[in-house]
Design an enzyme around this catalytic site. Sequence first.
Site, PDB file in Angstrom:
ATOM      1  N   LYS A   1       0.847  -1.199   0.000  1.00 38.29           N
ATOM      2  CA  LYS A   1       0.000   0.000   0.000  1.00 38.29           C
ATOM      3  C   LYS A   1       0.880   1.245   0.000  1.00 38.29           C
ATOM      4  O   LYS A   1       1.865   1.319   0.734  1.00 38.29           O
ATOM      5  CB  LYS A   1      -0.895  -0.031   1.237  1.00 38.29           C
ATOM      6  CG  LYS A   1      -1.947   1.061   1.306  1.00 38.29           C
ATOM      7  CD  LYS A   1      -2.821   0.844   2.555  1.00 38.29           C
ATOM      8  CE  LYS A   1      -3.969   1.830   2.625  1.00 38.29           C
ATOM      9  NZ  LYS A   1      -4.839   1.560   3.811  1.00 38.29           N
TER      10      LYS A   1
ATOM     11  N   SER B   1      -9.477   1.364   2.921  1.00 40.28           N
ATOM     12  CA  SER B   1      -8.669   2.157   2.021  1.00 40.28           C
ATOM     13  C   SER B   1      -7.550   1.348   1.346  1.00 40.28           C
ATOM     14  O   SER B   1      -6.853   1.877   0.474  1.00 40.28           O
ATOM     15  CB  SER B   1      -8.046   3.336   2.782  1.00 40.28           C
ATOM     16  OG  SER B   1      -7.212   2.878   3.832  1.00 40.28           O
TER      17      SER B   1
ATOM     18  N   SER C   1      -9.993  -0.931   7.052  1.00 37.46           N
ATOM     19  CA  SER C   1      -9.398  -0.796   5.729  1.00 37.46           C
ATOM     20  C   SER C   1      -8.678  -2.031   5.205  1.00 37.46           C
ATOM     21  O   SER C   1      -8.268  -2.057   4.052  1.00 37.46           O
ATOM     22  CB  SER C   1      -8.442   0.403   5.704  1.00 37.46           C
ATOM     23  OG  SER C   1      -9.169   1.606   5.806  1.00 37.46           O
TER      24      SER C   1
END
Length: 395
Positions: free
Chosen positions: A34, A111, A135
């Site tokens: 990420k 996310s 997330s």
Amino acid sequence: MPLHDPAHAFVPYPDVPVPHASTGPLSGLYFGVKDLFDIAGYPTGGGNPLVLAMSGIKTQTAPTVQKLLDAGAALAGKTVTDELAFSMNGNNAHFGAPINGAAPDRITGGSSSGSASAVSSRLCDFALGTDTGGSVRAPASHCGLYGIRPTHGRVSLQSALALCHSFDTCGWFARDADTFARVGEVLMAADSAPLPAQPRLLTPTDIWGLIAPAVLPAWDGALAKVKAAYGEAAPVTVALESFEAMYWAFRYIQGREAWMTDGAFIERYAPVLGPGVKERFAWSKEVTDEQVVNAHAFRTRFRQHLAAMLGSDGVLVMPTMPDVAPLRSTDEAALETYRNNAVQMLCMAGLSGFPQISLPLANRNGAPLGLSLLGPAGSDKSLIAMAQKIAAVGT
């Protein structure tokens, strides 16, 4: 990043060689990261063009990423994140919406959207994400993956962009339980609070009561696998005061910490923020000191309440999300309603700091749906072992 990225899961950075060990427990596996974590040779964009422009090229690699490289895993690339990690939908206004590899007509969730997309689309074997309010767990459920929110502080977030320091955790995704467990062996030492071989399963009836009746049968097969592996679960009630009280305690702390993290940047540079993210930061700015004090007091009580319920051997068995992922065509207002409903379920792990794993054991309308195990602080690897045993039922 891979030359071929049909899922739009990776940030299109120029390819930079990132050395990894030639042998090790993760040798032969590729992983995504990420774009909150620093990797030497790359910028860290955090899903926002201005953060990316100000980043510069990093010279150090985040320790958690380095552990994976040292274990023999090879970097596939940096993955798209929802903007400043402050969303749960998987739609970045600047970098697009990665494709859900398990249900392409539905959102990935966020996310950690790009990480879940990359793994579910088979562009890498596993991927790092972060989980503040859901997330990792939300996209794991939506994309048919194993995903973990570890015990708070268990996996290092050093050299990673923050959102909410007392909620942020580092988790990961994998398509199968054994790969998931291999990553856990590298990232986590032995449990500080291991579960017994036969844990005490608990069914939070009030959490299950949040699910629409039409959705409930989707978990029947998953619950049968859990029962076959570990026996019956005893009913309990987990909410303290009410789900609304839990929701607001989480939101007030999250809002205050998010504004402490990013407020000065937002006020100084006035970055263009996408739908939903802009409104959440505006709301966060207005959270009062009294609301924060009361929320912290509530969190202390809730952690004590849940710790007493679980003891040293209790594991909650519960739905990860209220339903399958919304369709990509769903409007912003409906997505916000879905997000707020989900937070009522997801905030338990955040408020307590306890570990939660989502297992891809259910389906509805052709889309995946996760079942979660939530255990005491420090029982992460025991939960992973439970996930492996449950996954093996009937195989």
